[in-house]
Design a protein around this motif. Sequence first.
Motif, short mmCIF file in Angstrom:
data_model
loop_
_atom_site.label_atom_id
_atom_site.label_comp_id
_atom_site.label_asym_id
_atom_site.label_seq_id
_atom_site.Cartn_x
_atom_site.Cartn_y
_atom_site.Cartn_z
N THR A 301 65.08 11.04 -4.74
CA THR A 301 65.55 12.13 -3.86
C THR A 301 64.40 12.67 -2.99
OG1 THR A 301 65.26 13.64 -5.71
CG2 THR A 301 67.52 12.94 -5.22
N GLY A 302 63.18 12.61 -3.52
CA GLY A 302 62.03 13.13 -2.76
C GLY A 302 61.59 12.17 -1.65
N GLU A 303 61.58 10.89 -1.95
CA GLU A 303 61.05 9.92 -0.97
C GLU A 303 62.11 9.41 0.01
OE1 GLU A 303 58.79 6.83 -3.03
OE2 GLU A 303 58.02 8.32 -4.44
N ILE A 304 63.37 9.59 -0.35
CA ILE A 304 64.43 9.10 0.56
C ILE A 304 65.30 10.30 0.97
CG2 ILE A 304 66.24 7.35 0.88
CD1 ILE A 304 65.13 5.94 -1.67
N PRO A 305 65.08 10.84 2.15
CA PRO A 305 65.75 12.09 2.55
C PRO A 305 67.27 12.00 2.51
CG PRO A 305 64.16 11.37 4.23
CD PRO A 305 64.19 10.31 3.19
N GLU A 306 67.81 10.81 2.72
CA GLU A 306 69.29 10.66 2.79
C GLU A 306 69.95 10.73 1.42
OE1 GLU A 306 67.04 8.57 3.99
OE2 GLU A 306 67.46 8.05 6.08
N VAL A 307 69.15 10.73 0.32
CA VAL A 307 69.76 10.73 -1.01
C VAL A 307 69.81 12.15 -1.58
CG1 VAL A 307 69.58 9.86 -3.40
CG2 VAL A 307 68.93 8.39 -1.46
N ALA A 308 71.01 12.54 -2.09
CA ALA A 308 71.18 13.89 -2.62
C ALA A 308 71.29 13.90 -4.14
CB ALA A 308 72.45 14.52 -2.03
N ARG A 309 71.56 12.73 -4.74
CA ARG A 309 71.84 12.75 -6.18
C ARG A 309 71.55 11.37 -6.79
NH1 ARG A 309 76.32 16.33 -8.59
NH2 ARG A 309 76.00 17.31 -6.57
N VAL A 310 71.07 11.39 -8.05
CA VAL A 310 70.80 10.13 -8.75
C VAL A 310 71.47 10.17 -10.12
CG1 VAL A 310 68.98 8.67 -9.75
CG2 VAL A 310 68.58 9.82 -7.57
N VAL A 311 72.14 9.09 -10.50
CA VAL A 311 72.78 9.03 -11.82
C VAL A 311 72.33 7.75 -12.53
CG1 VAL A 311 74.83 10.31 -11.07
CG2 VAL A 311 74.84 7.82 -10.92
N TYR A 312 72.41 7.78 -13.87
CA TYR A 312 72.11 6.56 -14.63
C TYR A 312 73.43 6.02 -15.20
CZ TYR A 312 70.04 3.24 -17.88
OH TYR A 312 69.71 2.09 -18.55
N ASP A 313 73.72 4.78 -14.88
CA ASP A 313 74.97 4.14 -15.29
C ASP A 313 74.82 3.62 -16.72
OD1 ASP A 313 77.08 2.41 -15.73
OD2 ASP A 313 77.05 1.58 -13.69
N ILE A 314 75.64 4.18 -17.64
CA ILE A 314 75.48 3.79 -19.05
C ILE A 314 76.63 2.91 -19.52
CG2 ILE A 314 74.01 5.71 -19.77
CD1 ILE A 314 76.62 7.10 -20.76
N THR A 315 77.31 2.24 -18.59
CA THR A 315 78.47 1.42 -18.98
C THR A 315 78.05 -0.01 -19.29
OG1 THR A 315 79.40 2.55 -17.07
CG2 THR A 315 80.88 1.13 -18.35
N PRO A 316 78.44 -0.50 -20.47
CA PRO A 316 78.17 -1.92 -20.75
C PRO A 316 79.11 -2.84 -19.97
CG PRO A 316 79.14 -0.81 -22.69
CD PRO A 316 79.11 0.19 -21.58
N LYS A 317 78.82 -4.14 -20.00
CA LYS A 317 79.73 -5.15 -19.46
C LYS A 317 80.24 -5.96 -20.64
CE LYS A 317 80.03 -9.41 -16.79
NZ LYS A 317 79.41 -10.34 -15.85
N PRO A 318 81.52 -6.13 -20.89
CA PRO A 318 82.57 -5.34 -20.28
C PRO A 318 82.56 -3.92 -20.83
CG PRO A 318 83.48 -6.72 -22.05
CD PRO A 318 82.02 -7.04 -21.94
N PRO A 319 83.23 -2.97 -20.23
CA PRO A 319 84.25 -3.12 -19.19
C PRO A 319 83.71 -3.15 -17.76
CG PRO A 319 84.15 -0.83 -19.85
CD PRO A 319 83.17 -1.57 -20.72
N ALA A 320 82.48 -2.66 -17.52
CA ALA A 320 81.97 -2.72 -16.13
C ALA A 320 81.40 -4.11 -15.89
CB ALA A 320 80.89 -1.66 -15.92
N THR A 321 81.13 -4.46 -14.66
CA THR A 321 80.31 -5.64 -14.39
C THR A 321 78.90 -5.13 -14.13
OG1 THR A 321 80.96 -5.55 -12.06
CG2 THR A 321 82.16 -7.10 -13.48
N ILE A 322 77.95 -6.04 -13.99
CA ILE A 322 76.57 -5.59 -13.77
C ILE A 322 76.43 -5.06 -12.35
CG2 ILE A 322 74.15 -6.30 -13.67
CD1 ILE A 322 74.79 -8.40 -15.86
N GLU A 323 76.82 -5.86 -11.39
CA GLU A 323 76.79 -5.40 -9.99
C GLU A 323 77.99 -4.48 -9.76
OE1 GLU A 323 74.26 -6.16 -8.14
OE2 GLU A 323 73.42 -7.84 -9.25
#
Length: 325
Positions: A301-323
């Motif tokens: 958020t500090g180095e990229i002015p266009e970004v307002a929020r950061v999250v960490y994705d904690i979903t395994p595959k399955p059910p999510a895919t990696i990409e």
Amino acid sequence: MKLKIKLKVGRNIRKRTRKVIMVNVEKFVEEAIQEIKEKVGEGKAIIALSGGVDSSVCTVLAYKAIGERLIPVFVDTGLMREGEPERVREIFGKMNLVFVDAKDEFFKALEGIIDPEEKRKVVGELFVRIFERVAEEHKADYLIQGTIYPDIIESQGGIKSHHNVGGFPLHYTFQDVIEPLRELYKDEVREVARYLGLPDEISERMPFPGPGLAVRIVGEVTPEKVEVVRRATKIVEDELKDYPKWQAFAALIGKATGVKGDIRVYGYIIAIRAVESRDGMTADPIQIDYEKLRKMALRITGEIPEVARVVYDITPKPPATIEYE
Ligand code: XMP
């Protein structure tokens, strides 16, 4: 140039189970070189070289098979990670490398497209049209690709059209498409890469999808979003370089309200994706200490002015895919 219509690329493979490991690297290499020699004969082949482990291994195998009759083609889609096009030039520049700057073409083709599968198809189609153009200029009849076994399985299973399989158009003008790695898993490709003496930065490189950063942007791809996700990816890769993982990257998943320097902003949401996996078919998010997560959120958020929020994705595959797409 001959016109041949094929129904499916990567179809002529033996079904295998994970238990069947490539028996002998040396034998595999010998056979792969022989296969390329036989198929290409006295002809010329072009190879889609991205700088990832699969296409780099294929390039070395094909170079050993047909030497100067191999034309490695690097397409700068504008969807690569920071510094990638330059590194490919440095590593493979001694071969007959053809470097195609297709950034504008890709951005134009992706304009207005939000459906993930359509995005993959558009990118796959444009890639092949560019390869056909280069092949025609260089009178090459064959296309060599670094498709690996999980790409084929996931595409056939309808999970997603992996760029070089399901995303590959049904009609193309090559006499044949040769896929020497079609029966290997990623860890086996890495073994071949080490055997061939490729540098660690290639043999140990994290997987990167064919459609590049386009599938790490949810919704329409624009040059601005690509630049944001590219910069965020660099930060995530730097910060997590010492963590054991299959992949670690950033994805741009939407917009959200934030406040920067007392001013309301409506900026991008960046998701950090970092997973452990054996072959990409299943995956688990890695454990990252809280301080490290916080540092990444503040840097992004500090180095990229266009970004307002950061999250960490904690979903395994399955059910999510990696990409994301
Ligand atoms: P998914 O997102 O399907 O990804 O869980 C599994 C692994 O495959 C990589 N991936 C690709 N690799 N072309 C590729 O060469 C593609 O189109 C493609 N899509 C996903 C992904 O990075 C992960 O390692």
